[in-house]
Write a protein that holds these residues in place. Sequence first.
Motif, PDB file in Angstrom:
ATOM      1  N   GLU A 115      -0.324   4.293  14.272  1.00 17.21           N
ATOM      2  CA  GLU A 115      -1.179   5.088  13.677  1.00 17.21           C
ATOM      3  C   GLU A 115      -1.658   6.597  14.003  1.00 17.21           C
ATOM      4  OE1 GLU A 115      -4.841   3.015  15.118  1.00 17.21           O
ATOM      5  OE2 GLU A 115      -4.247   1.072  13.900  1.00 17.21           O
ATOM      6  N   ASN A 116      -2.284   7.235  13.131  1.00 17.98           N
ATOM      7  CA  ASN A 116      -2.090   8.798  13.507  1.00 17.98           C
ATOM      8  C   ASN A 116      -2.710   9.078  14.697  1.00 17.98           C
ATOM      9  OD1 ASN A 116      -2.175  11.095  11.853  1.00 17.98           O
ATOM     10  ND2 ASN A 116      -4.247  11.440  12.095  1.00 17.98           N
ATOM     11  N   GLY A 117      -1.848  10.099  15.354  1.00 19.25           N
ATOM     12  CA  GLY A 117      -2.258  10.279  16.905  1.00 19.25           C
ATOM     13  C   GLY A 117      -1.546   9.708  17.875  1.00 19.25           C
ATOM     14  N   ASP A 118      -1.002   8.538  17.572  1.00 18.00           N
ATOM     15  CA  ASP A 118      -0.245   7.758  18.330  1.00 18.00           C
ATOM     16  C   ASP A 118       0.947   8.448  19.093  1.00 18.00           C
ATOM     17  OD1 ASP A 118      -1.825   5.712  18.231  1.00 18.00           O
ATOM     18  OD2 ASP A 118      -0.219   4.259  17.168  1.00 18.00           O
ATOM     19  N   PRO A 144       0.947  -1.170  -0.044  1.00 16.60           N
ATOM     20  CA  PRO A 144      -0.021  -0.134  -0.059  1.00 16.60           C
ATOM     21  C   PRO A 144       1.085   1.073  -0.010  1.00 16.60           C
ATOM     22  CG  PRO A 144       0.015  -0.899   2.102  1.00 16.60           C
ATOM     23  CD  PRO A 144       0.626  -1.937   1.202  1.00 16.60           C
ATOM     24  N   ALA A 145       0.388   2.503  -0.612  1.00 15.92           N
ATOM     25  CA  ALA A 145       1.049   3.542  -0.636  1.00 15.92           C
ATOM     26  C   ALA A 145       1.377   4.073   0.942  1.00 15.92           C
ATOM     27  CB  ALA A 145       0.322   4.550  -1.486  1.00 15.92           C
ATOM     28  N   SER A 146       2.417   4.699   0.908  1.00 21.22           N
ATOM     29  CA  SER A 146       2.697   5.358   2.141  1.00 21.22           C
ATOM     30  C   SER A 146       1.887   6.508   2.579  1.00 21.22           C
ATOM     31  CB  SER A 146       4.054   5.915   1.997  1.00 21.22           C
ATOM     32  OG  SER A 146       4.192   6.969   1.283  1.00 21.22           O
ATOM     33  N   LYS A 147       1.640   6.882   3.879  1.00 17.05           N
ATOM     34  CA  LYS A 147       0.501   7.848   4.019  1.00 17.05           C
ATOM     35  C   LYS A 147       1.272   8.695   5.218  1.00 17.05           C
ATOM     36  CE  LYS A 147      -2.037   4.947   7.416  1.00 17.05           C
ATOM     37  NZ  LYS A 147      -3.322   4.236   7.753  1.00 17.05           N
ATOM     38  N   ARG A 148       0.717   9.816   5.475  1.00 17.75           N
ATOM     39  CA  ARG A 148       1.337  10.618   6.294  1.00 17.75           C
ATOM     40  C   ARG A 148       0.658  10.538   7.605  1.00 17.75           C
ATOM     41  NH1 ARG A 148       5.245  13.660   4.354  1.00 17.75           N
ATOM     42  NH2 ARG A 148       5.427  14.645   6.330  1.00 17.75           N
ATOM     43  N   LEU A 149       1.447  10.450   8.808  1.00 22.57           N
ATOM     44  CA  LEU A 149       1.034  10.083  10.139  1.00 22.57           C
ATOM     45  C   LEU A 149       1.343  11.730  11.035  1.00 22.57           C
ATOM     46  CD1 LEU A 149       2.145   6.737  10.954  1.00 22.57           C
ATOM     47  CD2 LEU A 149      -0.202   7.528  10.253  1.00 22.57           C
ATOM     48  N   SER A 150       0.437  12.005  11.925  1.00 18.82           N
ATOM     49  CA  SER A 150       0.920  13.048  13.043  1.00 18.82           C
ATOM     50  C   SER A 150       0.965  12.098  14.179  1.00 18.82           C
ATOM     51  CB  SER A 150      -0.121  13.904  13.211  1.00 18.82           C
ATOM     52  OG  SER A 150      -0.225  14.976  11.812  1.00 18.82           O
ATOM     53  N   VAL A 151       2.377  12.158  14.814  1.00 13.97           N
ATOM     54  CA  VAL A 151       2.623  11.611  16.132  1.00 13.97           C
ATOM     55  C   VAL A 151       3.122  12.503  17.003  1.00 13.97           C
ATOM     56  CG1 VAL A 151       3.065   9.506  14.817  1.00 13.97           C
ATOM     57  CG2 VAL A 151       4.795  10.834  15.397  1.00 13.97           C
ATOM     58  N   LEU A 152       3.147  12.137  18.365  1.00 13.77           N
ATOM     59  CA  LEU A 152       3.771  13.038  19.385  1.00 13.77           C
ATOM     60  C   LEU A 152       4.721  12.001  20.038  1.00 13.77           C
ATOM     61  CD1 LEU A 152       2.861  15.475  20.815  1.00 13.77           C
ATOM     62  CD2 LEU A 152       1.625  14.290  22.510  1.00 13.77           C
TER      63      LEU A 152
END
Length: 249
Positions: free
Chosen positions: A233-236, A163-171
């Motif tokens: 995952e996004n937000g982790d 699957p294509a890469s996706k952008r994640l927002s992490v802390l």
Amino acid sequence: MTMRVMIATSEGEFLIEVDHKETILEVKQKIEQLLGVPAAFQTLSVYGLELIDGLDMEDYPIVFEGTKIDLTISPPTESDTMIQITVKTSSKKIHMMVDKTETVRSLKEKIHIIDGIPIKRLMLYFSGIEMGDEYRSLSEYNICDQSEIIGFLKTTNRSTTEPASKRLSVLVQTSSCLLNSASIPLEMKDTTTINELRKILLDGKVLPADDYFFIHKQRIMRDSFNLRWHGVENGDSLYVFKGTVSRGY
């Protein structure tokens, strides 16, 4: 290799000797012999990170000679549903304490933390029957104390494209014990490796030049593997500690 660690409770502290190869459950069983508190009612943690039953002491490089380990005791109740089970995967046999009212999905998440098996590819079987409904409880599959569950890895279709890469927002959270406590928001591709993440933080002078390791959902992250492989995952939140990790991490 053995070492002495400090066990801290609400009533005091005491030293015990443990081995790097011992599992967290075995350490709890030692405490049970000393205090008479069943392992099922114990929670051990270091720097706020819970120590997971199926992992070994050496899986936590933050544990060293003289380290203080916090022990929280949950009082037993008549309705207590904690049981000890064994999970056999292709790489190891895992002994753990679980609540028989928790879901199959919850059990898969714990196995992922311990063994790194992707949750979506993990199949669990008990007495030859697949535990296919992730939202049913363990008791609904007749799991009881001393049950043995078998874990298999689903095969993937080789013709299926990645699957294509996706952008994640992490802390990124730094430890107040080992680093100045900080919360650092970052946005990056899920194909970013942990080595690349470390370089981003060092190049941006977010972290001083030193050795660091990262933890996601209480599992040490492997340097050469990307965020997607680790199930981020996004937000982790990712936790960073000063130190190095052996055993191929």
